[in-house]
Write a protein that holds these residues in place. Structure first.
Motif, PDB file in Angstrom:
ATOM      1  N   UNK A  92     -31.451 -14.731  17.994  1.00 56.14           N
ATOM      2  CA  UNK A  92     -30.105 -14.434  17.975  1.00 56.14           C
ATOM      3  C   UNK A  92     -29.742 -13.341  17.884  1.00 56.14           C
ATOM      4  N   UNK A  93     -28.677 -13.002  18.454  1.00 61.61           N
ATOM      5  CA  UNK A  93     -27.878 -11.700  18.192  1.00 61.61           C
ATOM      6  C   UNK A  93     -27.392 -11.655  17.043  1.00 61.61           C
ATOM      7  N   UNK A  94     -27.394 -10.426  16.247  1.00 63.11           N
ATOM      8  CA  UNK A  94     -27.164 -10.697  14.761  1.00 63.11           C
ATOM      9  C   UNK A  94     -26.587  -9.410  14.412  1.00 63.11           C
ATOM     10  N   UNK A  95     -25.547  -9.454  13.560  1.00 60.04           N
ATOM     11  CA  UNK A  95     -25.088  -8.159  13.059  1.00 60.04           C
ATOM     12  C   UNK A  95     -23.964  -8.355  11.617  1.00 60.04           C
ATOM     13  N   UNK A  96     -23.871  -7.171  11.050  1.00 63.46           N
ATOM     14  CA  UNK A  96     -23.078  -7.285   9.874  1.00 63.46           C
ATOM     15  C   UNK A  96     -22.392  -5.803   9.540  1.00 63.46           C
ATOM     16  N   UNK A  97     -21.364  -5.727   8.694  1.00 64.35           N
ATOM     17  CA  UNK A  97     -20.869  -4.657   8.312  1.00 64.35           C
ATOM     18  C   UNK A  97     -20.113  -4.783   7.262  1.00 64.35           C
ATOM     19  N   UNK A  98     -19.629  -3.806   6.425  1.00 68.74           N
ATOM     20  CA  UNK A  98     -18.849  -3.991   5.459  1.00 68.74           C
ATOM     21  C   UNK A  98     -17.894  -2.575   5.105  1.00 68.74           C
ATOM     22  N   UNK A  99     -16.702  -2.576   4.332  1.00 70.20           N
ATOM     23  CA  UNK A  99     -16.115  -1.721   4.243  1.00 70.20           C
ATOM     24  C   UNK A  99     -15.220  -1.815   3.119  1.00 70.20           C
ATOM     25  N   UNK A 100     -14.722  -0.708   2.299  1.00 64.83           N
ATOM     26  CA  UNK A 100     -13.990  -0.726   1.268  1.00 64.83           C
ATOM     27  C   UNK A 100     -13.180   0.468   1.008  1.00 64.83           C
ATOM     28  N   UNK A 101     -11.836   0.179   0.682  1.00 64.11           N
ATOM     29  CA  UNK A 101     -10.912   1.209   0.500  1.00 64.11           C
ATOM     30  C   UNK A 101     -10.845   1.217  -1.045  1.00 64.11           C
ATOM     31  N   UNK A 102     -11.328   2.506  -1.385  1.00 61.61           N
ATOM     32  CA  UNK A 102     -11.625   2.734  -3.198  1.00 61.61           C
ATOM     33  C   UNK A 102     -10.414   3.526  -3.595  1.00 61.61           C
ATOM     34  N   UNK A 103      -9.818   3.085  -4.566  1.00 63.25           N
ATOM     35  CA  UNK A 103      -8.794   3.606  -5.154  1.00 63.25           C
ATOM     36  C   UNK A 103      -8.795   3.702  -6.732  1.00 63.25           C
ATOM     37  N   UNK A 104      -8.973   4.808  -7.251  1.00 64.49           N
ATOM     38  CA  UNK A 104      -9.283   4.833  -8.664  1.00 64.49           C
ATOM     39  C   UNK A 104      -8.892   6.137  -9.097  1.00 64.49           C
TER      40      UNK A 104
END
Length: 476
Positions: free
Chosen positions: A126-138
């Motif tokens: 099957x077609x398969x995909x993934x991704x992630x994101x993060x807005x880092x504030x410190x």
């Protein structure tokens, strides 16, 4: 009478000889012209279609920070959580967390391993995909960091990072396989190859992540390039880079592997913004704010004659071209000056194989950030593109062919997005979070970018690796 009889006998013998010759000629002609029976025996064979293996992807997990205490510097800690999106056009995705090398307050702060099974009887995965994101504030680290969930590999190149004053770079090695992986890091900088004993024989346990601070191997490196190779298992390699100027955080990024060494490297979707603010900061600050730059490395022994072309995507001003000689074994950086704000396809053409990536910076009203754009191979067919929630999001297409290409992005719900990618040019489409099936983009280089006020990040969309192909079997 004797003479007549002798003549008659001689004539008979002559006629017999002629008849014999005629018969011989006929036999030879027949043997030559008539088709002979075919006695060749073909080797028995059978085409076997293996069942495609399950597909795996790894999301690198949240951004990490090194401990302030030097005695704990080898034990980074996770900052917040990354938001991920993944899926297939077939069965549900199975998920599990890898054992993190960093101290984590919760299980969801660990790297995420994804598995998509191929249905029984299916001839292709099957077609398969993934991704992630993060807005880092410190207080010490901030920025927008996005990454694709990638396939494990035994050989990859990280063209990103720095270990000069204020720069922190971590090599994240994630092993989703069932066997331990032994990893070697070959590190190159602007001064050549780095001799670092601790860079070889790094054991990454099965189902775990190992974090290697780059400063411990290559201190004060302005432009490192890391070649990651493994024996035994395979790993997903990611470069995390963050920048702090004085006590002010100036950005964070997760950069995945760039394309393997090649004489042509295509980097789609290079986003350039706030050049006027960057130019003003260059003249007013003691610490340089980086202009858009191409980082190049020649793995071989022969110097490279390099030409770089920056072509604006649809709606962007025309680009520019740059030429330079890059010394073999040393990392070089070539500024992309004379460009304007916009989106570009950057193509590197070299006389010998090279690896390449582009870094850009952005200055917002309150924050600053930077992004790495890596090269990637063209798509080989339909593709599922995962889009996490983030600021202004564009899917970019680069077309190296000599004719226009029509592309369609089909979201899970709603109307499809139709797009024409011009010949030898690029185009982009604005999208929202979700999963999109991309059709018609075979042969195009694709990436995803995010841009906000003082925020920037990007990741490449790579085709799935080969899982199974027909095999011709010849039994004994």
């Amino acid at each position: 009478m004797a003479d007549r009889r002798a003549l008659a006998q001689g004539g008979a013998r002559a006629i017999g000889a002629l008849v014999g010759v005629g018969i011989a000629v006929a036999v030879i002609a027949g043997a030559t012209l008539l088709p002979l029976p075919d006695f060749a025996i073909g080797a028995p064979s059978q085409t076997v279609h293996p069942v495609p293996a399950d597909q795996q992807r790894v999301c690198p997990g949240p951004v990490l920070a090194l401990a302030a205490d030097a005695g704990q510097a080898s034990r980074p800690s996770a900052i917040g959580n990354a938001s991920s999106v993944y899926g297939t056009d077939g069965p549900d995705v199975q998920t599990r967390n890898l054992t993190p090398d960093a101290s984590a307050a919760a299980p969801d702060q660990a790297p995420l391993a994804l598995t998509a099974a191929t249905p029984r009887g299916a001839t292709k995965p099957p077609l398969f995909g993934g991704a992630q994101i993060q807005n880092v504030v410190s207080p010490d680290l901030s920025g927008l960091a996005a990454a694709s969930c990638a396939e494990a590999s035994a050989d990859s190149w990280l063209v990103a990072g720095a270990t000069t004053l204020g720069q922190t770079s971590l090599v994240l090695l994630s092993n989703p396989t069932s066997v331990d992986a032994t990893v070697n890091l070959d590190i190159f900088t602007e001064t050549g190859r780095v001799s670092a004993p601790g860079a070889t024989g790094i054991v990454v346990p099965a189902g775990a992540q190992k974090v290697v601070p780059l400063a411990g191997l290559a201190p004060s490196a302005t432009a490192p390039v890391v070649h990651v190779s493994t024996s035994g298992g395979e790993v997903v390699a990611t470069m995390q880079q963050s920048f702090e100027q004085g006590i002010e955080p100036r950005g964070a990024e997760l950069a995945g592997p760039t394309g393997a060494p090649s004489r042509v490297q295509t980097i789609s979707g290079v986003t350039i913004a706030s050049l006027a603010a960057i130019t003003a900061a260059q003249s007013s600050e003691s610490v340089s704010v980086e202009f858009p730059t191409v980082r190049l490395f020649v793995p071989g022994t022969q110097d490279a004659q390099v030409t770089i072309g920056a072509v604006g995507e649809s709606g962007t001003a025309a680009g520019d071209s740059y030429a330079q000689t890059v010394k073999a074994g040393n990392v070089a950086e070539i500024p992309l000056d004379h460009l304007k704000d916009g989106n570009f396809t950057v193509t590197v053409r070299s006389s010998v194989p090279v690896v390449a990536a582009v870094r850009t910076s952005v200055i917002g009203s309150k924050t600053r950030d930077f992004a790495w754009f890596v090269s990637s191979p063209p798509l080989t067919g339909d593709q599922l593109v995962a889009i996490p929630v983030g600021p202004k999001t564009l899917v970019h297409f680069a077309n190296a062919e000599d004719k226009d290409v029509k592309v369609k992005l089909q979201p899970e719900s709603g109307s499809p997005i139709a797009l024409t990618v011009p010949a030898e040019g690029g185009a982009n489409a604005g999208v929202t979070a979700g999963r999109y099936t991309v059709t018609g983009a075979e042969g195009l280089v694709v990436s995803v970018s995010f841009a906000g006020d003082g925020q920037a990040s990007s990741y490449a969309v790579s085709p799935a690796g080969p899982l199974a192909a027909p095999i011709e079997v010849y039994p004994h």
